[in-house]
Design a protein around this motif. Structure first.
Motif, PDB file in Angstrom:
ATOM      1  N   ARG A  51     -91.862  35.099 -11.962  1.00 27.41           N
ATOM      2  CA  ARG A  51     -92.430  36.433 -11.718  1.00 27.41           C
ATOM      3  C   ARG A  51     -92.220  36.858 -10.276  1.00 27.41           C
ATOM      4  N   SER A  52     -92.392  35.932  -9.343  1.00 30.20           N
ATOM      5  CA  SER A  52     -92.182  36.249  -7.929  1.00 30.20           C
ATOM      6  C   SER A  52     -90.730  36.626  -7.662  1.00 30.20           C
ATOM      7  N   GLU A  53     -89.792  35.902  -8.265  1.00 28.35           N
ATOM      8  CA  GLU A  53     -88.379  36.217  -8.072  1.00 28.35           C
ATOM      9  C   GLU A  53     -88.032  37.570  -8.690  1.00 28.35           C
ATOM     10  N   ALA A  54     -88.604  37.866  -9.847  1.00 29.86           N
ATOM     11  CA  ALA A  54     -88.336  39.163 -10.487  1.00 29.86           C
ATOM     12  C   ALA A  54     -88.842  40.309  -9.623  1.00 29.86           C
ATOM     13  N   ILE A  55     -90.005  40.134  -9.024  1.00 32.19           N
ATOM     14  CA  ILE A  55     -90.548  41.172  -8.142  1.00 32.19           C
ATOM     15  C   ILE A  55     -89.660  41.339  -6.917  1.00 32.19           C
ATOM     16  N   ALA A  56     -89.167  40.215  -6.367  1.00 30.78           N
ATOM     17  CA  ALA A  56     -88.301  40.282  -5.191  1.00 30.78           C
ATOM     18  C   ALA A  56     -86.995  41.005  -5.522  1.00 30.78           C
ATOM     19  N   PHE A  57     -86.414  40.717  -6.681  1.00 31.32           N
ATOM     20  CA  PHE A  57     -85.192  41.413  -7.089  1.00 31.32           C
ATOM     21  C   PHE A  57     -85.468  42.896  -7.353  1.00 31.32           C
ATOM     22  N   ARG A  58     -86.559  43.167  -8.070  1.00 31.76           N
ATOM     23  CA  ARG A  58     -86.882  44.543  -8.455  1.00 31.76           C
ATOM     24  C   ARG A  58     -87.083  45.440  -7.238  1.00 31.76           C
ATOM     25  N   ARG A  59     -87.521  44.847  -6.153  1.00 37.24           N
ATOM     26  CA  ARG A  59     -87.792  45.619  -4.936  1.00 37.24           C
ATOM     27  C   ARG A  59     -86.555  46.344  -4.437  1.00 37.24           C
ATOM     28  N   PHE A  60     -85.363  45.773  -4.661  1.00 35.91           N
ATOM     29  CA  PHE A  60     -84.139  46.368  -4.138  1.00 35.91           C
ATOM     30  C   PHE A  60     -83.160  46.806  -5.214  1.00 35.91           C
ATOM     31  N   VAL A  61     -83.241  46.231  -6.406  1.00 34.37           N
ATOM     32  CA  VAL A  61     -82.279  46.579  -7.447  1.00 34.37           C
ATOM     33  C   VAL A  61     -82.439  48.035  -7.878  1.00 34.37           C
ATOM     34  N   ALA A  62     -83.669  48.487  -8.057  1.00 34.18           N
ATOM     35  CA  ALA A  62     -83.887  49.874  -8.462  1.00 34.18           C
ATOM     36  C   ALA A  62     -83.405  50.864  -7.395  1.00 34.18           C
ATOM     37  N   PRO A  63     -83.724  50.651  -6.093  1.00 37.70           N
ATOM     38  CA  PRO A  63     -83.153  51.558  -5.079  1.00 37.70           C
ATOM     39  C   PRO A  63     -81.630  51.492  -4.994  1.00 37.70           C
ATOM     40  N   ASP A  64     -81.038  50.317  -5.258  1.00 37.35           N
ATOM     41  CA  ASP A  64     -79.570  50.235  -5.318  1.00 37.35           C
ATOM     42  C   ASP A  64     -79.027  51.190  -6.372  1.00 37.35           C
ATOM     43  N   ARG A  65     -79.673  51.207  -7.525  1.00 39.77           N
ATOM     44  CA  ARG A  65     -79.254  52.114  -8.599  1.00 39.77           C
ATOM     45  C   ARG A  65     -79.326  53.567  -8.137  1.00 39.77           C
ATOM     46  N   ASP A  66     -80.421  53.938  -7.497  1.00 37.57           N
ATOM     47  CA  ASP A  66     -80.587  55.324  -7.045  1.00 37.57           C
ATOM     48  C   ASP A  66     -79.559  55.689  -5.982  1.00 37.57           C
ATOM     49  N   ALA A  67     -79.287  54.750  -5.056  1.00 38.50           N
ATOM     50  CA  ALA A  67     -78.326  55.030  -3.992  1.00 38.50           C
ATOM     51  C   ALA A  67     -76.925  55.239  -4.561  1.00 38.50           C
ATOM     52  N   LEU A  68     -76.521  54.414  -5.516  1.00 41.16           N
ATOM     53  CA  LEU A  68     -75.187  54.549  -6.096  1.00 41.16           C
ATOM     54  C   LEU A  68     -75.083  55.814  -6.955  1.00 41.16           C
ATOM     55  N   SER A  69     -76.153  56.158  -7.646  1.00 41.78           N
ATOM     56  CA  SER A  69     -76.133  57.395  -8.440  1.00 41.78           C
ATOM     57  C   SER A  69     -75.971  58.609  -7.533  1.00 41.78           C
ATOM     58  N   THR A  70     -76.657  58.592  -6.389  1.00 42.11           N
ATOM     59  CA  THR A  70     -76.508  59.687  -5.429  1.00 42.11           C
ATOM     60  C   THR A  70     -75.097  59.739  -4.875  1.00 42.11           C
ATOM     61  N   LEU A  71     -74.528  58.563  -4.549  1.00 44.01           N
ATOM     62  CA  LEU A  71     -73.171  58.517  -4.008  1.00 44.01           C
ATOM     63  C   LEU A  71     -72.152  59.056  -5.010  1.00 44.01           C
ATOM     64  N   ALA A  72     -72.317  58.726  -6.275  1.00 42.69           N
ATOM     65  CA  ALA A  72     -71.359  59.178  -7.287  1.00 42.69           C
ATOM     66  C   ALA A  72     -71.348  60.696  -7.429  1.00 42.69           C
ATOM     67  N   ASP A  73     -72.446  61.354  -7.067  1.00 40.82           N
ATOM     68  CA  ASP A  73     -72.532  62.815  -7.195  1.00 40.82           C
ATOM     69  C   ASP A  73     -72.033  63.556  -5.961  1.00 40.82           C
ATOM     70  N   LEU A  74     -71.718  62.840  -4.869  1.00 42.15           N
ATOM     71  CA  LEU A  74     -71.230  63.511  -3.666  1.00 42.15           C
ATOM     72  C   LEU A  74     -69.802  63.996  -3.889  1.00 42.15           C
TER      73      LEU A  74
END
Length: 318
Positions: free
Chosen positions: A180-203
């Protein structure tokens, strides 16, 4: 600190020093990659016309995945697995990129595992512009993270299978908490990675080709799937922890019941033996040869009677 600068021009790849690459103004694509946070990094970045906001973001101590558009370029911060897992407290380390037409500056405070893969693609001639480079990092990071996230689910499946082993409950509790601790640590950055790449693809930059956008969107979709899987792992871990707590409670309750039953059986027997063991005159049948076995038989009858009462009340089935 280790620095690498790669110049692509006229179909040839040449490795230059960061200073020479920063001063290069000829045709081709320049990628300047810096590892570390020394003052020399700031000096190299300051002489390349990078906006102050982007330059400060490239060397910031703490960053979160993001994608911001400036007039001539884009600032992209994404997180990926470290080349050395002991490099920092976070499971994922950041790479910060300032990309514009013909040139990319990238900075990592700790070595990123994906850098070597991207460098190999550069050497193979598959990266020819900033869009190719950013897409390569997105694909490499997502491919490296995918099996690590999937491994959390597999480990959680093993914990679910081990719930039947009552002797392993304490070990499973520690393992579930770690997952659970590892999942929380991954989730902290994986979701923002998704948002950052989605924004980049629309530029709508010219240096991001349509094929690069497809690769970036593919990586963003993979990050979105990993985010959903991490959410599922976290929820499953919470449910397993509750189930494990219930099992431990039932185990403690059954053990307490067993102790109470044994104590209740021996309570009247202790009273009888204590009463007959007093050193006073008048103990009945104290001189009879059968008295000892008579007391033993009497105590046995009392114990059987108490046990039968427990069986009749169905206390032994709980």
């Amino acid at each position: 600190m280790s620095c690498a600068a790669v110049l692509v021009g006229d179909g040839a790849i040449r490795h230059l020093s960061p200073e020479d690459a920063a001063a290069y103004e000829g045709p081709g694509f320049v990628w300047i990659h810096l590892e570390g946070t020394e003052e020399e990094d700031r000096r190299i970045l300051s002489g390349q016309g990078i906006p102050d906001i982007a330059a400060n973001a490239l060397v910031a101590t703490e960053t979160r995945p993001r994608c911001d558009r400036f007039e001539e370029g884009a600032l992209i911060n994404i997180r990926g697995p470290a080349a050395d897992e002991s490099a920092g407290s976070d499971r994922l380390v950041s790479i910060r990129l300032w990309a514009r037409q013909g040139k990319v500056n990238s900075v990592t405070r700790h070595p990123l595992a994906a850098t070597a893969m991207v460098m190999q693609q550069m050497e193979a001639g598959r990266i020819l512009d900033p869009g190719d480079l950013v897409a390569a990092f997105a694909r490499a990071i997502s491919k490296q993270l995918d099996p690590q996230v999937a491994d959390l689910g597999d480990r959680l499946d093993d914990c679910e299978s081990g719930l039947d082993d009552r002797n392993a409950l304490y070990r499973l509790r520690t393992e579930i908490a770690r997952i659970r601790s590892e999942a929380i640590a991954f989730r902290r950055f994986v979701a923002p990675d998704r948002d950052a790449l989605s924004t980049l693809a629309d530029l709508d930059y010219e240096w991001i080709a349509e094929e690069d956008r497809l690769h970036i969107r593919e990586a963003a979709d993979r990050f979105a799937r990993m985010t959903e899987e991490l959410e599922a792992v976290r929820e499953r871990a919470a449910l397993l922890h509750e189930q494990l707590t219930d099992l431990r409670g039932e185990l403690m309750e059954s053990r307490s019941l067993l102790i109470s039953i044994v104590a209740f059986i021996f309570l009247p027997l202790t009273f009888v033996t204590g009463l007959l063991g007093m050193n006073v005159e008048g103990i009945p049948y104290q001189h009879e040869p059968w008295a000892f076995w008579g007391v033993v038989g009497f105590c046995t009858l009392i114990g059987l009677a108490v046990l039968a009462w427990f069986v009749r009340r169905h206390w032994l089935n709980r």
